[in-house]
Every structure is written in structure tokens, then in C-alpha cells.
Design a protein around this motif. Structure first.
Motif, PDB file in Angstrom:
ATOM      1  N   GLU A 214       0.897  -1.815  -0.057  1.00 57.11           N
ATOM      2  CA  GLU A 214      -0.151   0.229  -0.055  1.00 57.11           C
ATOM      3  C   GLU A 214       1.040   1.342   0.303  1.00 57.11           C
ATOM      4  N   GLU A 215       0.372   2.266  -0.384  1.00 59.82           N
ATOM      5  CA  GLU A 215       1.014   3.596  -0.856  1.00 59.82           C
ATOM      6  C   GLU A 215       1.417   3.973   0.738  1.00 59.82           C
ATOM      7  N   ASP A 216       0.818   3.649   1.857  1.00 57.71           N
ATOM      8  CA  ASP A 216       0.710   3.696   2.973  1.00 57.71           C
ATOM      9  C   ASP A 216       1.063   2.875   4.147  1.00 57.71           C
ATOM     10  N   THR A 217       2.639   2.954   4.241  1.00 57.44           N
ATOM     11  CA  THR A 217       3.040   2.006   4.650  1.00 57.44           C
ATOM     12  C   THR A 217       3.027   1.841   6.698  1.00 57.44           C
ATOM     13  N   SER A 218       1.910   2.682   6.598  1.00 53.44           N
ATOM     14  CA  SER A 218       1.724   2.279   8.246  1.00 53.44           C
ATOM     15  C   SER A 218       0.972   0.997   8.658  1.00 53.44           C
ATOM     16  N   ALA A 219       0.553   0.339   7.876  1.00 54.68           N
ATOM     17  CA  ALA A 219      -0.437  -0.686   8.068  1.00 54.68           C
ATOM     18  C   ALA A 219       0.704  -0.948   8.406  1.00 54.68           C
ATOM     19  N   GLY A 268      13.772  -7.497  25.477  1.00 58.23           N
ATOM     20  CA  GLY A 268      12.568  -6.894  24.486  1.00 58.23           C
ATOM     21  C   GLY A 268      13.501  -6.501  22.768  1.00 58.23           C
ATOM     22  N   ALA A 269      14.448  -6.888  22.874  1.00 56.26           N
ATOM     23  CA  ALA A 269      15.519  -6.291  22.092  1.00 56.26           C
ATOM     24  C   ALA A 269      15.356  -6.859  21.031  1.00 56.26           C
ATOM     25  N   VAL A 270      15.177  -8.253  21.046  1.00 60.85           N
ATOM     26  CA  VAL A 270      14.878  -9.374  20.458  1.00 60.85           C
ATOM     27  C   VAL A 270      13.918  -9.355  19.170  1.00 60.85           C
ATOM     28  N   ASP A 271      12.451  -9.356  20.100  1.00 59.05           N
ATOM     29  CA  ASP A 271      11.463  -8.732  19.665  1.00 59.05           C
ATOM     30  C   ASP A 271      11.102  -7.242  19.046  1.00 59.05           C
ATOM     31  N   ASN A 272      11.663  -6.286  19.161  1.00 56.41           N
ATOM     32  CA  ASN A 272      12.044  -5.338  18.883  1.00 56.41           C
ATOM     33  C   ASN A 272      12.673  -5.269  16.929  1.00 56.41           C
ATOM     34  N   LEU A 273      13.813  -6.092  17.415  1.00 52.19           N
ATOM     35  CA  LEU A 273      14.802  -6.134  15.849  1.00 52.19           C
ATOM     36  C   LEU A 273      13.513  -6.866  14.947  1.00 52.19           C
ATOM     37  N   PHE A 274      13.555  -8.183  15.412  1.00 49.98           N
ATOM     38  CA  PHE A 274      12.191  -8.806  14.355  1.00 49.98           C
ATOM     39  C   PHE A 274      11.763  -8.222  14.245  1.00 49.98           C
ATOM     40  N   ALA A 275      10.726  -7.043  14.770  1.00 49.44           N
ATOM     41  CA  ALA A 275       9.562  -5.958  13.977  1.00 49.44           C
ATOM     42  C   ALA A 275      10.163  -4.951  12.983  1.00 49.44           C
ATOM     43  N   ILE A 276      11.567  -4.737  13.285  1.00 43.82           N
ATOM     44  CA  ILE A 276      11.507  -3.517  11.965  1.00 43.82           C
ATOM     45  C   ILE A 276      11.658  -4.781  11.043  1.00 43.82           C
ATOM     46  N   ASP A 277      12.349  -5.876  11.877  1.00 44.99           N
ATOM     47  CA  ASP A 277      12.901  -6.234  10.330  1.00 44.99           C
ATOM     48  C   ASP A 277      11.617  -6.400   8.987  1.00 44.99           C
ATOM     49  N   LYS A 278      10.535  -7.805   9.946  1.00 42.45           N
ATOM     50  CA  LYS A 278       8.581  -7.651   9.388  1.00 42.45           C
ATOM     51  C   LYS A 278       8.926  -6.379   8.469  1.00 42.45           C
ATOM     52  N   ALA A 279       9.089  -4.983   9.476  1.00 45.22           N
ATOM     53  CA  ALA A 279       8.586  -4.190   8.446  1.00 45.22           C
ATOM     54  C   ALA A 279       8.984  -3.712   7.489  1.00 45.22           C
ATOM     55  N   ALA A 280      10.066  -3.824   7.215  1.00 43.40           N
ATOM     56  CA  ALA A 280      10.799  -3.463   6.246  1.00 43.40           C
ATOM     57  C   ALA A 280      10.390  -4.613   4.391  1.00 43.40           C
ATOM     58  N   ASN A 281      10.495  -5.843   5.106  1.00 46.96           N
ATOM     59  CA  ASN A 281       9.995  -7.219   4.254  1.00 46.96           C
ATOM     60  C   ASN A 281       8.730  -6.636   3.882  1.00 46.96           C
ATOM     61  N   ASN A 282       7.374  -5.974   4.993  1.00 44.07           N
ATOM     62  CA  ASN A 282       6.424  -5.828   4.578  1.00 44.07           C
ATOM     63  C   ASN A 282       5.981  -4.570   3.589  1.00 44.07           C
ATOM     64  N   THR A 283       6.924  -4.049   3.312  1.00 45.07           N
ATOM     65  CA  THR A 283       6.930  -3.111   1.905  1.00 45.07           C
ATOM     66  C   THR A 283       7.152  -3.151   0.724  1.00 45.07           C
ATOM     67  N   ARG A 305       1.287  -9.990   6.710  1.00 44.59           N
ATOM     68  CA  ARG A 305       0.511  -9.293   7.170  1.00 44.59           C
ATOM     69  C   ARG A 305       0.620  -8.178   5.699  1.00 44.59           C
ATOM     70  N   SER A 306       1.426  -8.284   4.661  1.00 42.56           N
ATOM     71  CA  SER A 306       1.260  -7.952   3.403  1.00 42.56           C
ATOM     72  C   SER A 306       0.401  -9.289   2.952  1.00 42.56           C
ATOM     73  N   TRP A 307       0.867 -10.636   3.064  1.00 45.11           N
ATOM     74  CA  TRP A 307      -0.350 -11.067   2.445  1.00 45.11           C
ATOM     75  C   TRP A 307      -1.995 -11.156   2.538  1.00 45.11           C
ATOM     76  N   ARG A 308      -2.298 -10.782   3.721  1.00 46.49           N
ATOM     77  CA  ARG A 308      -3.659 -10.354   4.226  1.00 46.49           C
ATOM     78  C   ARG A 308      -4.093  -8.955   3.705  1.00 46.49           C
ATOM     79  N   THR A 333       5.462 -17.602   3.301  1.00 44.67           N
ATOM     80  CA  THR A 333       3.962 -17.453   3.008  1.00 44.67           C
ATOM     81  C   THR A 333       2.455 -17.789   3.583  1.00 44.67           C
ATOM     82  N   PRO A 334       1.554 -17.292   2.620  1.00 48.78           N
ATOM     83  CA  PRO A 334       0.464 -17.578   3.237  1.00 48.78           C
ATOM     84  C   PRO A 334      -0.104 -18.435   3.441  1.00 48.78           C
ATOM     85  N   THR A 335      -1.566 -18.904   4.505  1.00 52.10           N
ATOM     86  CA  THR A 335      -2.286 -19.557   5.052  1.00 52.10           C
ATOM     87  C   THR A 335      -3.430 -20.075   4.477  1.00 52.10           C
TER      88      THR A 335
END
Length: 400
Positions: A214-219, A268-283, A305-308, A333-335
Motif C-alpha cells: 500500500e502507499e501508506d506503509t503504516s499498516a 525486548g531487544a530481540v522482539d523489537n529487532l524482528f519487528a523492524i525486520d518485518k516492517a521492511a519485509n512487508n513493504t 501482514r502484507s499477504w492479508r 508464504t500465506p496460509t
């Protein structure tokens, strides 16, 4: 001139580099022109003592073959799916470290697609205030994460975690994106699902469509935890118990490294790092190419999140070829019904279906994910660079 479309999957270890050769017939003149699309070129950054997927010596042969295939002609379209080093660092590396290739002289790009959020004014044009707020928060968190990890021994972050940190380094990814723009013969296009693609590519017969992001990546941004020992809220006094002791390291695992990982997780460091990683992947730019009855889908590193989101926007269709997302991970891969939409149990026609993974083992834990990819193999012929370790590439051919 061959009348077949060919997808060349380069073996860059843990990363993506894909060259698509398309015979493109002009319906007005009947003349066919060979056009080429290059998607990404990168692999995981090498972090001492951790993953094995980042051997950069692969780039000399890979980039050399790309230039040979172009044979002096400009590249018709380059697609950067998203800003991770395992997708963008290869051409910059070749320019900096492999001068004999003369990349700047030999590679020119007619049309350059970057994910929408890579636009220089994306976060300052006033159109996406929530995305800007989230990106600033993520950038600040990344700097804190990097400082926290550097204060431990490298091993204390555990195999894979430092690799993710390096792969998300914004300073290095921006260098790579800036270099790509120096190769462009026309203006750069920042694409998203709602973008009008007319004038953004040269194809006359083949049809391209962008399914995400999406154009708005906040999602695509998830929640981050505070980086302190209280990442999990403390229970009220009447429910407090003595804290559980740290688990003992498994046999054969360095005790300091293991306990460092436990501490990082509690902070919380590891969880945050993977949240950052996911955000980039989903764009990731997810796009389909339709040609002479075939539909090919290139999905970058799009996660669930992107597939949905694609499903909600009703853009999903059955495909004959799937570039498996995120190197064969369980979240690429979506389910269920989303997977059924692109790879239905009952094929829509009698054409063969294929899925291709670009990956490497012993880089990130659980990638490639065996159960996920077994499900893919039930509905399509599954191809992987892991089965071609001694080869520079494998080709997937679609008859014209």
C-alpha cells in the motif's frame, strides 16, 4: 531469438537476484523485442561467527553473467523490492569492489522501480503522518538496538540476531539505493498498489501489475517493546512471585552467549529487532507479470501482514509461477484461504505450476522452513538454489 520467457534464479546464497527475459511483441507492428527485468541483487551481510549466507565472492560471477546477458543493451526494468541488504547490496558491492566489471559503464537502467517508502520526500510530504511517526520511532529503536548489541560480545546476541541487525542497517541500505539511482537513464518510479504504471515500463505485450505494498506503509508496522528490564509489565504486589532463574545453557553452547541472549530477550531487544525486520519485509514490491497466458508472481520478502492486505484488496489471483517469499520462511508464504487464492488445490488450467526459492541454510534459524515448503511442493514443482549449490543459476522456462 527465443520465443520463451525465462526466469533466471541466481545462486547468491542467502539473498535474491533474479533476471527475467521476456520476448515482448508489439501488437501494432508484430515485431518482437527481447526485454529484461532485474529484480534485486543482494545477499545477507557477513557477520563474523554467525550465518553462512553472506559470502560476497558470488557477486563477481552473478553480476558478470547479468552484464553478458544484456550484451551492451540497457536493462529495461530494475525492481528493488525493499530496503534490506540481502536484496540490494550486490550492485553497489560490484561497483565498489569489482572495478574490472566496469559496472557504471556497462549497466544502464531504462526504468527503475523502488518501493514507495524509499522516495526521498515520502516521510516529509505530509501525506503519511502515521508512517513518518512509526518510521522515526523504528529508526530510533534501531540505533538503540545497535548500541545494546555492540555492548555485548558478538556471540551474546546468538546466531542470526546480529545478522538481522546488519541486514537492516539504514546507512548501508541508503548507500545502495543511492547507487542504483546513478544508473537510471530516466526518472525513478516509486511504486505501490495504487500507482498508475503507464510510462513506468516499456512492455507492449507483457502486462505488469503491482499487488503490494500500500502507499501508506503504516499498516505494516507492529508494536515495539520498551528497551528496559520491564519490557513485560510487572504484576501487582499480591501476584508477584520470585523471578524464575535464568535457564541453563544447553550442552555445548557458550554460557556467556546464551545468558546474553536471555537478557536481550527480557529487555525486548530481540522482539523489537524482528519487528523492524518485518516492517521492511512487508513493504516489499509484489508484482505480477502476465504473458501469453502465463501469470508469474514475484513477491520479494512479503510476510503474512502484507499477504492479508493483498487479500483484503482483492488483488490475489492464481499463478503459474511463485517466487517464494522471504527465502522459504514460515512467515513468507500465506496460509489457508490466502494460499488457496494464489495456488488453488484445483488448478485453473492444465499449465504446469512452479515455485522457486532463493535461499541458503545455516543463516537464519528455521529458514528454509520444511513444513511450509512441503505444502508448496504439493501444488507446484518446487525449485531451490539449495539444490544447485555448485551452479551459478537455474532457469525456469515458460513456452511462448
Amino acid at each position: 531469438m527465443s520465443e520463451d520467457l525465462v526466469v533466471r534464479m541466481y545462486n547468491v546464497r542467502f539473498g535474491d537476484a533474479i533476471l527475467v527475459t521476456v520476448p515482448d511483441r508489439n501488437p501494432a507492428t508484430g515485431r518482437t523485442v527481447t526485454r529484461r527485468i532485474l529484480i534485486d541483487v543482494g545477499n545477507a551481510p557477513k557477520v563474523a561467527g554467525t550465518g553462512r549466507g553472506g559470502e560476497d565472492d558470488v557477486f563477481e560471477a552473478v553480476v558478470g553473467d547479468i552484464l553478458d546477458q544484456l550484451d551492451g543493451h540497457p536493462l529495461d526494468l530494475y525492481v528493488m523490492t525493499h530496503e534490506h541488504l540481502d536484496h540490494v547490496q550486490g550492485l553497489f558491492y560490484a561497483a565498489e569492489r569489482l572495478p574490472d566489471l566496469k559496472l557504471a559503464e556497462r549497466l544502464k537502467i531504462r526504468h527503475l522501480w523502488l518501493t514507495a517508502s524509499a522516495a526521498p520526500d515520502y516521510y516529509d510530504n505530509g501525506k503519511h503522518p502515521k508512517a513518518k511517526e512509526q518510521r522515526l520511532a523504528f529508526d530510533a529503536m534501531y540505533r538503540r538496538e545497535a548500541a545494546m548489541m555492540s555492548s555485548r560480545t558478538a556471540a551474546a546476541a546468538a546466531p542470526g540476531v546480529l545478522d538481522v541487525l546488519a541486514n537492516n542497517d539504514p546507512t548501508k541500505t541508503r548507500q545502495c539505493v543511492a547507487y542504483l539511482q546513478t544508473l537510471n537513464l530516466a526518472r525513478t518510479h516509486y511504486v505501490h498498489r495504487e500507482a498508475k504504471l503507464r510510462g513506468m515500463h516499456p512492455f507492449r505485450e507483457a502486462e505488469l501489475s503491482v499487488w503490494a505494498p500500500e502507499e501508506d506503509t503504516s499498516a505494516y508496522y507492529g508494536r515495539m517493546l520498551p528497551l528496559d528490564s520491564g519490557a513485560v509489565p510487572e504484576p501487582p504486589p499480591e501476584r508477584r512471585t520470585r523471578p524464575a532463574p535464568d535457564p541453563l545453557p544447553p550442552a555445548g553452547v557458550d554460557a556467556g552467549a546464551f545468558l546474553g541472549l536471555v537478557a536481550a530477550r527480557r529487555a525486548g531487544a530481540v522482539d523489537n529487532l524482528f519487528a523492524i525486520d518485518k516492517a521492511a519485509n512487508n513493504t516489499s514490491v509484489v508484482f505480477a507479470l502476465e504473458w501469453r497466458g502465463w501469470r508469474l508472481l514475484f513477491s520479494g520478502d512479503a510476510e503474512i501482514r502484507s499477504w492479508r492486505t493483498m487479500a483484503r484488496q482483492n488483488v490475489l489471483k492464481p499463478v503459474h509461477f511463485l517466487k517464494v517469499s522471504h527465502h522459504g520462511s514460515h512467515n513468507g508464504t500465506p496460509t489457508d484461504e490466502v494460499f488457496e487464492a494464489i495456488m488453488p488445490a484445483v488448478p485453473p488450467d492444465d499449465r504446469p505450476r512452479r515455485a522457486a526459492i532463493s535461499t541458503w541454510d545455516h543463516t537464519y534459524a528455521g529458514i528454509p522452513h520444511e513444513l511450509t515448503n512441503s505444502r508448496l511442493a504439493e501444488r507446484a514443482t518446487l525449485l531451490s538454489t539449495l539444490d544447485q549449490r555448485d551452479k551459478l543459476f537455474y532457469d525456469v522456462t515458460f513456452a511462448g
